[in-house]
Design a protein around this motif. Structure first.
Motif, PDB file in Angstrom:
ATOM      1  N   LEU A 254       9.510 -14.855 -20.424  1.00  0.00           N
ATOM      2  CA  LEU A 254       8.778 -13.507 -20.837  1.00  0.00           C
ATOM      3  C   LEU A 254       9.077 -12.393 -19.209  1.00  0.00           C
ATOM      4  O   LEU A 254       9.425 -11.282 -19.538  1.00  0.00           O
ATOM      5  N   SER A 257      12.470 -11.599 -19.469  1.00  0.00           N
ATOM      6  CA  SER A 257      12.662 -10.433 -20.511  1.00  0.00           C
ATOM      7  C   SER A 257      12.397  -9.072 -19.866  1.00  0.00           C
ATOM      8  O   SER A 257      13.093  -8.109 -19.875  1.00  0.00           O
ATOM      9  N   PHE A 291      10.179 -10.882 -27.476  1.00  0.00           N
ATOM     10  CA  PHE A 291       9.205 -10.208 -26.949  1.00  0.00           C
ATOM     11  C   PHE A 291       8.500  -9.183 -27.831  1.00  0.00           C
ATOM     12  O   PHE A 291       7.178  -9.242 -27.886  1.00  0.00           O
ATOM     13  N   SER A 294       6.146 -11.366 -29.870  1.00  0.00           N
ATOM     14  CA  SER A 294       5.133 -11.923 -29.168  1.00  0.00           C
ATOM     15  C   SER A 294       4.127 -10.967 -28.935  1.00  0.00           C
ATOM     16  O   SER A 294       2.876 -11.125 -28.566  1.00  0.00           O
ATOM     17  N   CYS A 295       4.275  -9.667 -29.219  1.00  0.00           N
ATOM     18  CA  CYS A 295       3.552  -8.588 -29.236  1.00  0.00           C
ATOM     19  C   CYS A 295       2.788  -8.459 -30.430  1.00  0.00           C
ATOM     20  O   CYS A 295       1.738  -7.791 -30.671  1.00  0.00           O
ATOM     21  N   TYR A 302       0.927 -14.188 -26.151  1.00  0.00           N
ATOM     22  CA  TYR A 302       0.510 -12.866 -26.580  1.00  0.00           C
ATOM     23  C   TYR A 302      -0.294 -11.903 -25.451  1.00  0.00           C
ATOM     24  O   TYR A 302       0.262 -10.722 -25.458  1.00  0.00           O
ATOM     25  N   LYS A 304      -0.122 -11.824 -22.358  1.00  0.00           N
ATOM     26  CA  LYS A 304       0.858 -11.494 -21.015  1.00  0.00           C
ATOM     27  C   LYS A 304       1.872 -10.400 -21.736  1.00  0.00           C
ATOM     28  O   LYS A 304       2.105  -9.436 -21.033  1.00  0.00           O
ATOM     29  N   SER A 305       2.243 -10.752 -22.877  1.00  0.00           N
ATOM     30  CA  SER A 305       3.282  -9.779 -23.601  1.00  0.00           C
ATOM     31  C   SER A 305       2.477  -8.429 -23.721  1.00  0.00           C
ATOM     32  O   SER A 305       3.295  -7.330 -23.563  1.00  0.00           O
ATOM     33  N   TYR A 308       2.288  -6.493 -20.359  1.00  0.00           N
ATOM     34  CA  TYR A 308       3.634  -6.012 -20.065  1.00  0.00           C
ATOM     35  C   TYR A 308       3.995  -4.549 -21.044  1.00  0.00           C
ATOM     36  O   TYR A 308       4.447  -3.604 -20.476  1.00  0.00           O
TER      37      TYR A 308
END
Length: 469
Positions: A254, A257, A291, A294-295, A302, A304-305, A308
């Motif tokens: 992550l 990415s 990514f 994951s959002c 999730y 942490k995504s 970001y």
């Protein structure tokens, strides 16, 4: 109650009061006389006499009042017994119905689970083959969400499996044998299904159900998305590891990415702010599908995504500010007199009207004595020339020639006014360019366009995350 019954009740009451009065009077008399044996004898005699004298009246009272009460009591007891019997029968029937519903649910669940096992086997075999691996790798590096979703929609191998899984999850959610139960009870059946599915297939399931809003409306995949969300189907999924035969949470993937996108955008920004006018090499900077997924779905990465995704522009601007500072430090020598015009320091300068100027064209050497007769360039001279260019005024210093004697043989080099003008203008251009960078006048459009672009990206991603219950 009839009037006759009321009159009889009054009569019985009078008799009973008279009886009590007689007993009380006798008790007092007996107490005064002190005859305890006589007391008990008289009590029994008076009671017996009372009942003999009023036997018919007592029978009437029993018939009119006591017997109906007894009948009422027995009627109530019978009604209660009947109700309890009915409740027991109802409970027995409800238990039978619950048992039947559970058996029907389990039977259907078992059939669908077996169908799921068969289709999952087909998908696994496909992913072990070259075509399947290529598909998975393509999706892992895809940056266009809709294009990735379209690849799986109607896929000859993947779609049949997705339909079976959907019907299985739908059966668990809507046909569960008990009503008003907590979702965790249903999740026990869904968790069993999930435990059979590998990380690569979980990623495909997520992609297949991730694009639910088309042209502002929910499509049919929203129903699938809802079930996966309710069962928290991806709580252990590792989207960034989907095409790798490794286990464990890959947090670094992550971070990588994010870093990859920021690095590319920083490169593009540097290309935008640089002074040189050669062709700029711009990179395609977009987040890849893991990514994005994951959002959308709850998963171990999730939170942490989303962090970001929400703070991306702030993090990028930090890197862009650093890039500006590094660029200025790297190129400040181009805007500094002592470095940009170093080749002119201590050169002898000759005016265009000097009669000796023509002789330099026919000789390659100049004596030291002759060289020392010319004035030399210093800071004041250069500042005067730069000021003249800044203010766009004519000045004779801009027409001079510049000599440098570089060995003992008297060999020299000469620069004409045009050479000097080019060097001075370059310095001034760099000075202006770097000042604009410091003031934020250069690169601002890139930043604004990028911020707008990423806000649209964020909105597009979050639009696909189902929020309704």
């Amino acid at each position: 109650m009839s009037h006759a019954a009321i009159r009889r009740l009054d009569s019985y009451s009078d008799m009973f009061v008279a009886f009590l009065f007689t007993v009380t009077e006798w008790l007092y008399t007996s107490y005064l006389s002190g005859g305890i044996v006589i007391f008990f004898t008289e009590v029994v005699s008076n009671i017996a006499s009372f009942f003999v004298q009023h036997l018919n009246d007592i029978k009437g009272a029993l018939k009119d009042y006591v017997m109906p009460f007894v009948v009422l009591v027995f009627t109530v007891v019978a009604a209660i017994a009947t109700r309890n019997s009915t409740l027991t029968a109802r409970e027995s029937l409800a238990h039978t119905l619950r048992t039947n519903l559970r058996d029907e649910f389990t039977s259907r669940y078992t059939i669908l689970l077996e169908q799921h096992r068969e289709q999952l086997k087909v998908v696994k075999e496909y992913l072990d083959d070259k075509d399947g691996r290529n598909l998975l790798n393509t999706l892992m590096t895809e940056t266009d969400h809709y294009r990735a979703f379209s690849i799986l929609r109607g896929h000859r191998v993947i779609s049949p499996y997705m339909r079976v899984l959907y019907h299985l999850l739908r059966h668990i959610y809507y046909n569960y044998y008990a009503e008003n139960v907590d979702i965790n009870q249903k999740k026990q059946y869904a968790s069993l299904v999930r435990s059979l599915i590998g990380n690569d297939v979980l990623f495909l399931i997520a992609v297949n159900s991730s694009y639910i809003i088309e042209r502002g409306k929910e499509n049919d995949y929203a129903k699938y998305h809802f079930l996966l969300k309710e069962f928290d189907f991806f709580e252990h999924a590792l989207f960034f590891n989907a095409n790798e035969d490794i286990s464990g949470l890959k947090e670094k993937a992550l971070d990588d990415s994010l870093s990859k996108v920021i690095t590319k955008l920083t490169h593009n920004y540097k290309e935008t702010i640089k002074k040189e006018r050669e062709a700029k090499f711009m990179l395609n900077a977009n987040f890849e599908l893991p990514f994005i997924i994951s959002c959308i779905f709850n998963n171990p990465l999730y939170e942490k995504s989303m962090e970001y995704l929400n703070s991306f522009n702030d993090m990028l601007n930090v890197e862009l500010d650093l890039a500006v500072r590094e660029y200025i430090d790297k190129n400040k020598e181009h805007s500094t007199i002592s470095t940009a015009l170093i080749d002119y320091y201590e050169r002898a300068y000759v005016t265009a009207s000097d009669v000796r100027l023509n002789s330099f064209a026919s000789t390659t050497c100049i004596t030291e004595e002759q060289y020392k007769t010319y004035p030399v360039v210093d800071d004041l001279y250069l500042k005067r020339a730069l000021d003249a260019l800044k203010e766009n005024i004519e000045d004779s210093v801009l027409e001079n020639y510049y000599l440098r004697r570089y060995n003992n043989f008297g060999h020299f080099s000469i620069k004409d006014p045009n050479d000097f003008m080019i060097s001075c203008k370059s310095l001034l251009e760099w000075e202006m360019h770097l000042n604009k960078l410091k003031n934020g006048e250069i690169g601002q459009k890139f930043r604004q366009d990028n911020e707008d672009r990423w806000q649209l990206f964020r909105a597009a991603v979050l639009e696909q995350r189902l929020t309704r219950a």
